[in-house]
Design a protein around this motif. Structure first.
Motif, PDB file in Angstrom:
ATOM      1  N   THR A  13      -0.409  -7.187  54.714  1.00 25.61           N
ATOM      2  CA  THR A  13       0.762  -7.210  53.820  1.00 25.61           C
ATOM      3  C   THR A  13       1.176  -8.559  53.557  1.00 25.61           C
ATOM      4  N   GLU A  71      -3.511   2.205  46.783  1.00 24.56           N
ATOM      5  CA  GLU A  71      -2.544   3.308  47.243  1.00 24.56           C
ATOM      6  C   GLU A  71      -1.662   2.852  48.265  1.00 24.56           C
ATOM      7  N   SER A  72      -2.085   1.574  48.884  1.00 22.14           N
ATOM      8  CA  SER A  72      -1.361   1.114  49.851  1.00 22.14           C
ATOM      9  C   SER A  72       0.218   0.877  49.459  1.00 22.14           C
ATOM     10  N   ASP A  73       1.053   0.738  50.324  1.00 25.93           N
ATOM     11  CA  ASP A  73       2.611   0.649  49.925  1.00 25.93           C
ATOM     12  C   ASP A  73       3.222  -0.064  51.254  1.00 25.93           C
ATOM     13  N   THR A  74       4.514  -0.129  50.753  1.00 27.12           N
ATOM     14  CA  THR A  74       5.385  -0.759  52.055  1.00 27.12           C
ATOM     15  C   THR A  74       5.248   0.376  53.227  1.00 27.12           C
ATOM     16  N   ARG A  75       4.808   1.521  53.207  1.00 29.59           N
ATOM     17  CA  ARG A  75       5.009   2.320  54.248  1.00 29.59           C
ATOM     18  C   ARG A  75       3.703   2.376  55.140  1.00 29.59           C
ATOM     19  N   ARG A  85       2.667   8.901  54.784  1.00 29.34           N
ATOM     20  CA  ARG A  85       1.751   7.894  54.230  1.00 29.34           C
ATOM     21  C   ARG A  85       0.478   7.334  54.933  1.00 29.34           C
TER      22      ARG A  85
END
Length: 231
Positions: free
Chosen positions: A14, A24-28, A52
């Motif tokens: 991150t 597809e990765s995100d803050t979750r 997620r």
């Protein structure tokens, strides 16, 4: 506040290694590009993050999670995905190298042209997860004998103030020559010269490996667990 190395995978993917995370990765939750590595991690234990995490695990099978064994994320795993294996690790850190009287061993910085040889050596020796593009996390250095790559070492995870020594391996026919120590010292020396400390992960049930890294100046920092998910 927790130590940045307690959640090295999450903190790396991150921040400093975010360019290697899948789209597809995100803050979750985040998953490293499968061609680069196996790492998968959730932001926290919330239902949203866990959902997620599960989606990314299904989208990119064969992932692995590394968390502090005595921490709150050790058992936060994807739902509906079988666990193939759980392996106990130790995380080790070094802020300085021990003195060495070993003779100098010539090595070289490996390039994209060396990718097939690097993958073949890692596949043979199994120093840890290594994929077709893992070398991009480097740089990696190596030793050749008669034109063959027989030993290598490099960098992997990077978090605030720390860079990981990884991929240290030597062909079985060339062990006992001090190659692993020489390459590890070269990589760690560069990390320390940059103003950071070095860290690594070693199998907890390999006392000889732990002792080897202790001889270089590493100390055991924390117990970790590596969870390998089924393909």
């Amino acid at each position: 506040m927790s130590h940045p190395l307690d959640r090295a995978v999450w903190n790396a993917l991150t921040t400093r290694l975010s360019s290697f995370a899948t789209p597809e990765s995100d803050t979750r939750a985040v998953r490293i590009d499968p061609e680069v590595g196996v790492f998968l991690s959730a932001a926290d234990a919330s239902p949203q993050s866990r959902a997620r995490l599960s989606e990314l695990a299904r989208l990119h099978p064969g992932a692995g999670l590394v968390e502090r064994a005595d921490g709150p994320m050790a058992d936060v795993l994807p739902d509906g995905i079988a666990v193939a294996r759980r392996i106990n690790l130790v995380q080790m850190t070094a802020g300085a190298l021990t003195p060495s009287k070993a003779p100098t061993i010539a090595f070289e910085t490996l390039t994209a042209a060396d990718a097939p040889a690097m993958l073949a050596l890692a596949t043979l020796t199994r120093p840890g997860p290594f994929r077709s593009r893992t070398r991009e996390l480097g740089p990696f250095v190596g030793i050749r004998r008669d034109g063959e790559l027989v030993a290598m070492a490099g960098r992997r995870l990077r978090v605030d103030g720390f860079t990981e020594l990884s991929g240290v391996c030597t062909h079985p026919d060339h062990r006992g020559q001090g190659y692993a120590a020489a390459l590890s010292r070269a990589v760690v020396g560069e990390i320390l010269a940059s103003g950071e400390a070095a860290f690594l992960h070693a199998f907890a049930d390999h006392p000889a490996t732990i002792a080897f890294y202790q001889s270089l100046g590493f100390e055991v920092r924390a117990p970790m667990v590596y969870t390998i998910l089924a393909d």
